[in-house]
Design a protein around this motif. Structure first.
Motif, short mmCIF file in Angstrom:
data_model
loop_
_atom_site.label_atom_id
_atom_site.label_comp_id
_atom_site.label_asym_id
_atom_site.label_seq_id
_atom_site.Cartn_x
_atom_site.Cartn_y
_atom_site.Cartn_z
N SER A 9 32.51 51.79 88.86
CA SER A 9 32.38 52.74 87.75
C SER A 9 31.29 53.77 88.03
O SER A 9 31.29 54.85 87.44
CB SER A 9 32.06 51.99 86.46
N ARG A 10 30.37 53.44 88.92
CA ARG A 10 29.30 54.41 89.25
C ARG A 10 29.52 55.02 90.63
O ARG A 10 28.65 55.68 91.18
CB ARG A 10 27.94 53.70 89.23
N TYR A 11 30.67 54.73 91.21
CA TYR A 11 30.95 55.22 92.55
C TYR A 11 31.97 56.35 92.45
O TYR A 11 32.24 56.85 91.35
CB TYR A 11 31.49 54.04 93.38
N PHE A 12 32.53 56.75 93.55
CA PHE A 12 33.41 57.92 93.54
C PHE A 12 34.59 57.61 94.46
O PHE A 12 34.55 57.87 95.66
CB PHE A 12 32.61 59.13 94.03
N ILE A 13 35.62 56.98 93.87
CA ILE A 13 36.84 56.66 94.63
C ILE A 13 38.03 57.14 93.84
O ILE A 13 38.17 56.79 92.67
CB ILE A 13 37.01 55.12 94.83
N GLU A 16 32.80 44.96 102.63
CA GLU A 16 33.35 43.73 103.21
C GLU A 16 34.23 43.00 102.22
O GLU A 16 35.17 42.31 102.60
CB GLU A 16 32.21 42.81 103.65
N ALA A 17 33.90 43.12 100.94
CA ALA A 17 34.65 42.39 99.92
C ALA A 17 34.64 43.17 98.62
O ALA A 17 33.75 43.97 98.36
CB ALA A 17 34.00 41.02 99.70
N VAL A 18 35.70 42.94 97.82
CA VAL A 18 35.73 43.52 96.48
C VAL A 18 35.88 42.37 95.48
O VAL A 18 36.65 41.43 95.71
CB VAL A 18 36.88 44.54 96.34
N VAL A 19 35.10 42.43 94.42
CA VAL A 19 35.26 41.46 93.34
C VAL A 19 36.04 42.15 92.22
O VAL A 19 35.67 43.24 91.78
CB VAL A 19 33.88 40.99 92.81
N VAL A 77 25.81 40.65 101.41
CA VAL A 77 27.20 41.07 101.61
C VAL A 77 27.37 42.49 101.07
O VAL A 77 26.84 42.82 100.02
CB VAL A 77 28.18 40.10 100.90
N ASP A 78 28.07 43.32 101.82
CA ASP A 78 28.33 44.69 101.38
C ASP A 78 29.56 44.62 100.46
O ASP A 78 30.69 44.65 100.92
CB ASP A 78 28.60 45.56 102.60
N VAL A 79 29.30 44.50 99.17
CA VAL A 79 30.36 44.18 98.22
C VAL A 79 30.49 45.23 97.12
O VAL A 79 29.51 45.84 96.70
CB VAL A 79 30.10 42.77 97.61
N LEU A 80 31.72 45.43 96.69
CA LEU A 80 32.02 46.34 95.58
C LEU A 80 32.57 45.51 94.43
O LEU A 80 33.29 44.54 94.66
CB LEU A 80 33.10 47.33 96.03
N ILE A 81 32.22 45.87 93.19
CA ILE A 81 32.89 45.24 92.06
C ILE A 81 33.73 46.31 91.37
O ILE A 81 33.23 47.38 91.04
CB ILE A 81 31.90 44.55 91.08
N ASP A 82 35.02 46.02 91.22
CA ASP A 82 35.92 46.99 90.59
C ASP A 82 35.86 46.77 89.09
O ASP A 82 36.71 46.13 88.50
CB ASP A 82 37.34 46.83 91.14
N ASP A 83 34.83 47.34 88.49
CA ASP A 83 34.56 47.11 87.06
C ASP A 83 35.23 48.16 86.18
O ASP A 83 34.83 48.36 85.03
CB ASP A 83 33.05 47.08 86.81
N ARG A 84 36.25 48.82 86.71
CA ARG A 84 36.95 49.81 85.89
C ARG A 84 37.77 49.11 84.81
O ARG A 84 38.23 47.98 85.00
CB ARG A 84 37.90 50.63 86.76
N ASN A 85 37.98 49.79 83.73
CA ASN A 85 38.81 49.26 82.66
C ASN A 85 40.27 49.60 82.97
O ASN A 85 40.89 50.44 82.32
CB ASN A 85 38.35 49.89 81.34
N GLU A 86 40.80 48.93 83.99
CA GLU A 86 42.17 49.21 84.46
C GLU A 86 42.94 47.91 84.53
O GLU A 86 42.35 46.83 84.60
CB GLU A 86 42.12 49.83 85.87
N ARG A 87 44.26 48.01 84.57
CA ARG A 87 45.10 46.83 84.74
C ARG A 87 44.85 46.20 86.10
O ARG A 87 44.52 46.89 87.07
CB ARG A 87 46.57 47.21 84.62
N ALA A 88 45.07 44.87 86.16
CA ALA A 88 44.84 44.15 87.42
C ALA A 88 45.71 44.72 88.54
O ALA A 88 45.26 44.86 89.68
CB ALA A 88 45.14 42.67 87.22
N GLY A 89 46.95 45.08 88.20
CA GLY A 89 47.88 45.60 89.22
C GLY A 89 47.32 46.85 89.89
O GLY A 89 47.40 47.00 91.12
N VAL A 90 46.74 47.73 89.10
CA VAL A 90 46.16 48.96 89.64
C VAL A 90 45.02 48.61 90.60
O VAL A 90 44.91 49.14 91.71
CB VAL A 90 45.62 49.85 88.49
#
Lengths: 579, 579
Positions: free
Chosen positions: B4-8, B479-482, B508-521
């Motif tokens: 949410s604070r990144y730019f993808i 390396e990993a996404v949560v 660990v170089d890790v990202l958390i996908d904390d966007r308010n999006e559906r799991a499929g997305v």
């Protein structure tokens, strides 16, 4: 690092091409090499400093939530045409054609490219705020590149850009960068000031400059001696105060002033206080809007004989894009008179007068006729003027606009500059996003720059002595150098190696000068290059069980035990006694 | 990093401009953005990959004793005039003038600049060996930039240059770089081959290419199925062997072959084995020395109808600077005959014949007369030839020149290239040093390049599936996404956050996908971007006290306990099961 496997070549002579101390010392210490005017290679030692500054900047940008990317060096004309700067940027924008005859330029700044990126990737307030930054090589084709890394053509810069859906958000983003910049220069170990600044060619609504303080600085900074207010001289406000002189207004009198041109010459010739002999200057103002067209106009500006016109203030009052003193031939064309005899009486141009002239009476002005002046002029009576304005440079002793205490002038080097841009680029380039109400509106931007090479150079301007550089520890190429003094003595070599290896293992960024050179040569190099700490292992002190530690900045010498605790003791000195 | 604070920004569609998979996937994953043909911005995710590759390169360069510096992007013409390349480099060298009308170029490579540095800093064998390197943005104005980072115009490259007082030293420096390059590509987790290569335009005495293996690779690599020998197809030697056919030599016979131009057409028309219908091609060879002058000459080359001419081999045999197939009009000019009916009998140009033609008799060749061929030609009897040479491309099944086993062809992407340069640049630019005997001699150089962006792109070409990229761990953007699956479930959010924070703390170089999006997305994005490990925290599995770990490459799903040990378990999987 072992110097025998490294690449350092120092020089004794002061290079004739270098005018300022940082340029001289970086060349002499073998940190940079000139490739062409304003273009330098960073040799290994120089690059190490650059990387340390970069890393401090990067750390603080990340901490402030900014996200790093990397934009291209070569930029297509189309983007600059969209923003309108392709034709306006001037010759600093180095334009060229590729093999297909398409127009490109070398990026001097990246507002266009970043706005294009955000335009393509962001379409909702939900994706903001976002601040993006890069650390990258830029190119500005300066008309007179000089001072080494201080004013180069090719230079490394950190530039950041913030994007918000509204002004309030943009102000928060701006403040975060402001705070991050403070942290950066603090972490670099540099004495600095933040000053109010003019927004200049970049445009936008407000702006601050970060100035590293140094006597050799190009910029004058006015700071309040009491409160926190500081401003670049371009911007520093002069409070309009004074008392009108209570004298009788005398009648006009034309006097011959042969060969007297400057205010001082005229004042002395006529026996008048210079405060009563204002200067009248013609200023060329470009980019003044006249309906929908941009025009170039000329105006006359008057300041007291002992004051200086401030072109930035004139530019802002006239609402021009730039303001410069007119050339002599232009003055002749516009007024029919040469520089040195100009005055407000019957001046064919609009006349802007500095506030300070509100309070004087019976002044002497040029007669707009070669070698003649007019005495006893009273502007409200004798001239048609646009009014009184703040159009002069502030001086030490002027009053602070915030608290009324006195200004003092210091010199600084501009190393950072932050701007609230507003919607200048997002409007011209169509970077819009939906706000909470579903309305598609231009994104509010800020932009934020730090000159990386310039910061390194400014660290030298602030920290040197007759022997060389005194690097602040945080940006020193190496934090310490270990010098084996007698290279033919096995004990010395062994102990120096041992200390070096220990320091390395403790995470100290240390060099060992293992060259087969005389101690004097090594000491001179260490002083010139400016490692914060020098550890000398010599036969004589070693026979007393000691090793000598020299603090470069204070020249303090500390003898420490040459036993197993030596490295730890050195680390302690580094951590506690070295800035 | 919190997304949410990144730019993808990912995209679903396959961008029409992208022909190759790495280009498509980097655009779709939001790693790069096109600025102009062959010029890209590195968006945050893309830059992270680039930096990881850079750091692996830097680490291995430093370990090999190379010293980092940074040379300028903009280079003055003078240096290129000194080396002689200003006029010879062709249009890939983007030349322009600065505001003072002085000639400059954008650096496509830095032999000139580095030689100039070393010339100014080194004057004795005592200062060598030294290997200097930089990681920097370069520009080559490719006539047809394409394939994204694979063949861009602006690109990031690591270039290193070694300096030694003699050949033996230069060989050691070369070997160190060779070994370092092996380490680099191993550390990046890329299957690769080192191949013998031609020295090409850079010149020098020998050279190796480092090829990342991928079916989509532009380059053909011939490798022995038994021993270690590998070579670029340009260079791969073909062993001269075979047995002369023992047939009676028949008399020449001219036959009409209307509208038959290719060897295959002629062979079928005349009912002859294609091995007996060689191709005769005209090659333009530029830069052939004739006394002291460089000339362009044309030669005829013959290979068997089922073989391909190898221009690099022809170039080397003729001792030319370049060799290209002649244009049709040039063929007509030089031979008086059109392409398709050429042959060695009465050929006005020198004829070079491939070894394979040594062993066939009674062959069919063009009659140098439109629509006619000659049967029963025996070269030694009927034509004047320069001799038999290895001038064809090797094929799978050809014999290895070292051990005699068979070649097999694989495809590769050239990511590194190392050259022993010798004294080419040091001589032309006057970079000399005193040897042990006090003699001032030209320094012996090597140069060594790695395409950083191309290495990143090649990692994708080698590692992807229908869902997206499968990054090798060492160069993955994270390396990993949560992934918190149910963003409205507090338990899920809390557990996901907890695991994320733990992994962060464990380095660990890790990202958390904390966007308010559906799991499929989120899952689709994770697959597309290609994080090596995906950790899904979902309401359902969590109610069983489990968290799901997916290995991107193998698609293996591992359920782990959702207790305090979760992060440790994930780290263990990352360390042991993920490449």
């Amino acid at each position: 690092m072992r110097q025998s496997r490294y690449f350092i070549q120092t020089m004794r002579e002061i290079p004739s091409e270098a005018e300022v101390i940082s340029h001289q010392l970086m060349l002499r210490a073998g940190m940079i090499k000139k490739v062409a005017a304003g273009i330098y290679d960073y040799l290994p030692l120089g690059l190490k400093v650059i990387r340390k500054v970069e890393n401090i900047v990067r750390e603080n940008m990340n901490k402030a939530g900014a996200v790093e990317l990397l934009m291209s060096v070569v930029q297509p004309a189309e983007l600059w045409q969209l923003s309108g700067r392709w034709n306006h940027f001037g010759k600093e924008l180095l334009r060229f054609k590729d093999r297909g005859e398409r127009d490109f330029c070398l990026g001097p700044t990246h507002e266009e490219v970043i706005t294009d990126i955000v335009k393509s990737q962001v379409n909702s307030y939900k994706q903001m705020p976002v601040t993006l930054y890069q650390i990258q090589t830029k190119f500005r084709d300066e008309v007179r590149p000089r001072f080494g890394l201080m004013r180069g053509r090719e230079f490394i810069m950190k530039d950041a850009y913030s994007f918000d859906i509204d002004d309030a958000g943009a102000d928060i983003s701006y403040q975060k960068m402001y705070d991050a910049y403070r942290s950066v220069f603090n972490a670099c170990g540099l004495r600095h000031k933040v000053v109010d600044a003019d927004t200049g060619a970049i445009g936008g609504s407000f702006s601050h400059e970060f100035m590293v303080l140094a006597d050799t600085g190009e910029d004058a900074v006015m700071s309040c001696t009491k409160c926190d207010y500081s401003a670049n001289i371009e911007k520093a406000q002069v409070v309009d105060n004074g008392e009108k002189e209570t004298v009788e207004l005398s009648p006009l009198e034309e006097v011959a002033t042969p060969d007297k041109h400057t205010a001082l010459e005229v004042a002395e010739f006529l026996g008048v206080d210079i405060k009563h002999v204002p200067k009248t200057m013609i200023i060329r103002c470009e980019g003044v809007m006249d309906g929908k067209e941009e025009k170039t106009i000329f105006v006359a500006c008057m300041v007291r004989g002992d004051h200086e016109v401030n072109l930035t203030k004139v530019k802002n009052i006239v609402k021009a894009k730039s303001a410069e003193f007119a050339e002599h031939y232009e003055v002749q064309d516009m007024t029919g008179c040469a520089v040195g005899s100009l005055g407000p009486v019957n001046m064919p141009l609009k006349v802007y007068v500095d506030n300070a002239l509100k309070y004087v009476s019976n002044i002497v002005v040029g007669a707009n006729k070669e070698s003649y002046h007019i005495k006893n002029v009273n502007l409200d009576r004798d001239a048609k003027i646009e009014g009184y304005f703040d159009i002069r440079n502030a001086l030490s002793g002027d009053k602070c606009p915030l608290c009324g205490a006195e200004y003092e002038e210091t010199r600084g080097i501009e190393v950072g500059h932050i701007f609230k841009l507003g919607t200048k680029y997002s409007e011209s380039m169509g970077a819009k996003a939906l706000d909470k109400n579903g309305k598609n509106i231009p994104i509010v931007m800020g932009c934020y720059g730090i000159g990386i090479g310039r910061t390194a150079a400014s660290a030298i301007e602030q920290n040197y002595d007759e022997s060389g550089i005194i690097w602040p520890k945080a940006v020193a190429p190496f934090e310490a150098v270990v010098v084996p003094v007698n290279t033919n003595d096995e004990e010395v070599i062994k102990k120096a190696d041992e200390i070096y290896e220990c320091l390395l293992n403790m995470g100290v960024d240390v060099l060992i000068d293992d060259r087969n050179e005389r101690a004097g040569v090594k000491f001179n190099d260490a002083d010139l290059i400016g490692y914060p700490l020098r550890v000398s292992v010599g036969k004589k002190t070693l026979s007393d069980g000691k090793v000598e530690v020299l603090i470069r900045r204070t020249k303090e010498v500390i003898l420490i035990d040459a036993d197993n605790s030596a490295a730890e003791k050195i680390k302690e000195i580094l951590d506690t006694k070295v800035l």
